[in-house]
Design an enzyme around this catalytic site. Structure first.
Site, short mmCIF file in Angstrom:
data_model
loop_
_atom_site.label_atom_id
_atom_site.label_comp_id
_atom_site.label_asym_id
_atom_site.label_seq_id
_atom_site.Cartn_x
_atom_site.Cartn_y
_atom_site.Cartn_z
N GLU A 1 1.04 -5.16 -8.49
CA GLU A 1 0.45 -5.95 -7.40
C GLU A 1 0.58 -7.46 -7.65
O GLU A 1 0.85 -8.22 -6.72
CB GLU A 1 -1.01 -5.54 -7.21
CG GLU A 1 -1.12 -4.12 -6.66
CD GLU A 1 -2.52 -3.58 -6.51
OE1 GLU A 1 -2.66 -2.48 -5.98
OE2 GLU A 1 -3.49 -4.26 -6.93
N TYR B 1 0.82 -1.22 0.00
CA TYR B 1 0.00 0.00 0.00
C TYR B 1 0.85 1.27 0.00
O TYR B 1 0.40 2.32 0.47
CB TYR B 1 -0.93 -0.01 1.22
CG TYR B 1 -2.20 -0.82 1.03
CD1 TYR B 1 -3.13 -0.51 0.03
CD2 TYR B 1 -2.50 -1.89 1.87
CE1 TYR B 1 -4.30 -1.24 -0.13
CE2 TYR B 1 -3.68 -2.63 1.72
CZ TYR B 1 -4.57 -2.29 0.72
OH TYR B 1 -5.74 -3.01 0.57
N ARG C 1 -13.59 -4.04 -10.29
CA ARG C 1 -13.92 -2.85 -9.49
C ARG C 1 -15.44 -2.68 -9.40
O ARG C 1 -15.97 -2.30 -8.35
CB ARG C 1 -13.30 -1.59 -10.12
CG ARG C 1 -11.78 -1.56 -10.16
CD ARG C 1 -11.13 -1.39 -8.82
NE ARG C 1 -11.57 -0.21 -8.12
CZ ARG C 1 -11.01 0.22 -6.97
NH1 ARG C 1 -9.99 -0.44 -6.42
NH2 ARG C 1 -11.47 1.28 -6.36
N ARG D 1 -18.88 -5.69 -1.77
CA ARG D 1 -18.76 -4.88 -0.54
C ARG D 1 -20.13 -4.64 0.10
O ARG D 1 -20.25 -4.60 1.32
CB ARG D 1 -18.02 -3.58 -0.84
CG ARG D 1 -16.51 -3.82 -0.91
CD ARG D 1 -15.76 -2.63 -1.42
NE ARG D 1 -14.32 -2.75 -1.22
CZ ARG D 1 -13.42 -1.99 -1.84
NH1 ARG D 1 -13.81 -1.06 -2.69
NH2 ARG D 1 -12.14 -2.16 -1.61
N THR E 1 -15.69 1.87 -2.18
CA THR E 1 -14.78 1.63 -1.05
C THR E 1 -15.53 1.61 0.28
O THR E 1 -15.29 0.75 1.13
CB THR E 1 -13.69 2.74 -1.02
OG1 THR E 1 -13.08 2.81 -2.30
CG2 THR E 1 -12.64 2.44 0.03
N PHE F 1 -5.29 7.05 7.17
CA PHE F 1 -5.74 5.67 7.41
C PHE F 1 -4.63 4.63 7.19
O PHE F 1 -4.86 3.43 7.34
CB PHE F 1 -6.96 5.34 6.55
CG PHE F 1 -6.75 5.49 5.06
CD1 PHE F 1 -6.20 4.47 4.31
CD2 PHE F 1 -7.11 6.67 4.40
CE1 PHE F 1 -6.00 4.60 2.94
CE2 PHE F 1 -6.92 6.82 3.04
CZ PHE F 1 -6.36 5.78 2.30
P1 IDP Z 1 -10.09 0.89 -2.85
O1 IDP Z 1 -9.75 -0.32 -2.00
O2 IDP Z 1 -11.56 0.97 -3.13
O3 IDP Z 1 -9.25 0.97 -4.10
P2 IDP Z 1 -8.42 3.02 -1.78
O4 IDP Z 1 -8.77 4.46 -1.81
O5 IDP Z 1 -7.37 2.52 -2.71
O6 IDP Z 1 -9.78 2.19 -1.96
O7 IDP Z 1 -8.00 2.70 -0.28
C1 IDP Z 1 -7.38 1.47 0.05
C2 IDP Z 1 -8.05 0.89 1.27
O8 IDP Z 1 -7.79 1.74 2.38
C3 IDP Z 1 -9.58 0.83 1.21
O9 IDP Z 1 -10.06 -0.34 0.57
C4 IDP Z 1 -9.96 0.87 2.66
O10 IDP Z 1 -9.85 -0.42 3.25
C5 IDP Z 1 -8.91 1.77 3.25
N1 IDP Z 1 -9.38 3.14 3.33
C6 IDP Z 1 -9.45 4.06 2.34
N2 IDP Z 1 -9.94 5.23 2.78
C7 IDP Z 1 -10.19 5.05 4.09
C8 IDP Z 1 -10.72 5.90 5.11
O11 IDP Z 1 -11.06 7.07 4.90
N3 IDP Z 1 -10.84 5.34 6.36
C9 IDP Z 1 -10.47 4.06 6.63
N4 IDP Z 1 -9.97 3.24 5.70
C10 IDP Z 1 -9.83 3.72 4.44
MG MG Z 2 -7.20 1.23 -4.29
#
Ligand code: IDP
Ligand code: MG
Length: 138
Positions: free
Chosen positions: A127, A50, A86, A103, A92, A58
């Protein structure tokens, strides 16, 4: 044209016993499972995976969560795999996820949201290579 993407069934979903149900959704949607392995990962491995989120508020919680228990690493293949996964995953934040998405069905919060999927061709390549060796992808 067939395309590969990378996915993770996250520790929350594995803990709840949703691994099989999520794999069934993925296969029902037409993805071929190219490679699959269940394992635990270290916090350092999660931080490397990550790295694009380094510095975000976060980041610490995310990498602690991802190293909190076993997860399932997947390489998936189908036409338009990256965008289609996706779509199948949903937003998310599961509160915003559309009906019928993984989800919506399996995630409980923004942090513990059941599944990861690559967001583009470059990230998919990074990845897949981060978790799988070439000989595992034949
Ligand atoms: P994605 O998994 O839908 O691609 P990303 O923005 O890439 O979302 O973020 C990676 C992961 O980080 C998310 O799946 C989620 O588990 C966590 N995450 C992202 N934004 C937040 C937040 O605002 N609070 C808590 N966890 C977050
Ligand atoms: Mg992502």
């Amino acid at each position: 044209m067939a395309q590969r993407t990378f996915s993770i069934i996250k520790p929350d979903a594995v803990r709840k016993g949703s691994t099989g149900a999520i794999l069934a959704e993925i296969e029902k949607a037409g993805f071929k499972i190219v490679a699959i392995k269940k394992q635990s990962i270290s916090k350092q491995q999660a931080e490397g995976f990550y790295h694009v989120h380094l510095g975000k508020p976060f980041f610490k919680g995310l990498t602690e969560f991802m190293s909190s228990g076993p997860l399932v690493l997947l390489v998936l293949e189908k036409d338009n795999a990256i965008a289609d996964l996706r779509k199948l995953m949903g937003a998310t934040n599961p509160a915003d996820a559309e009906e019928g998405t993984i989800r919506k069905k399996f995630a409980s919060s923004m942090g513990e949201n059941a599944i990861h999927g690559s967001d583009g061709e470059e990230t998919a390549a990074f990845e897949i290579g981060y978790w799988f060796a070439g000989y595992e992808l034949i």
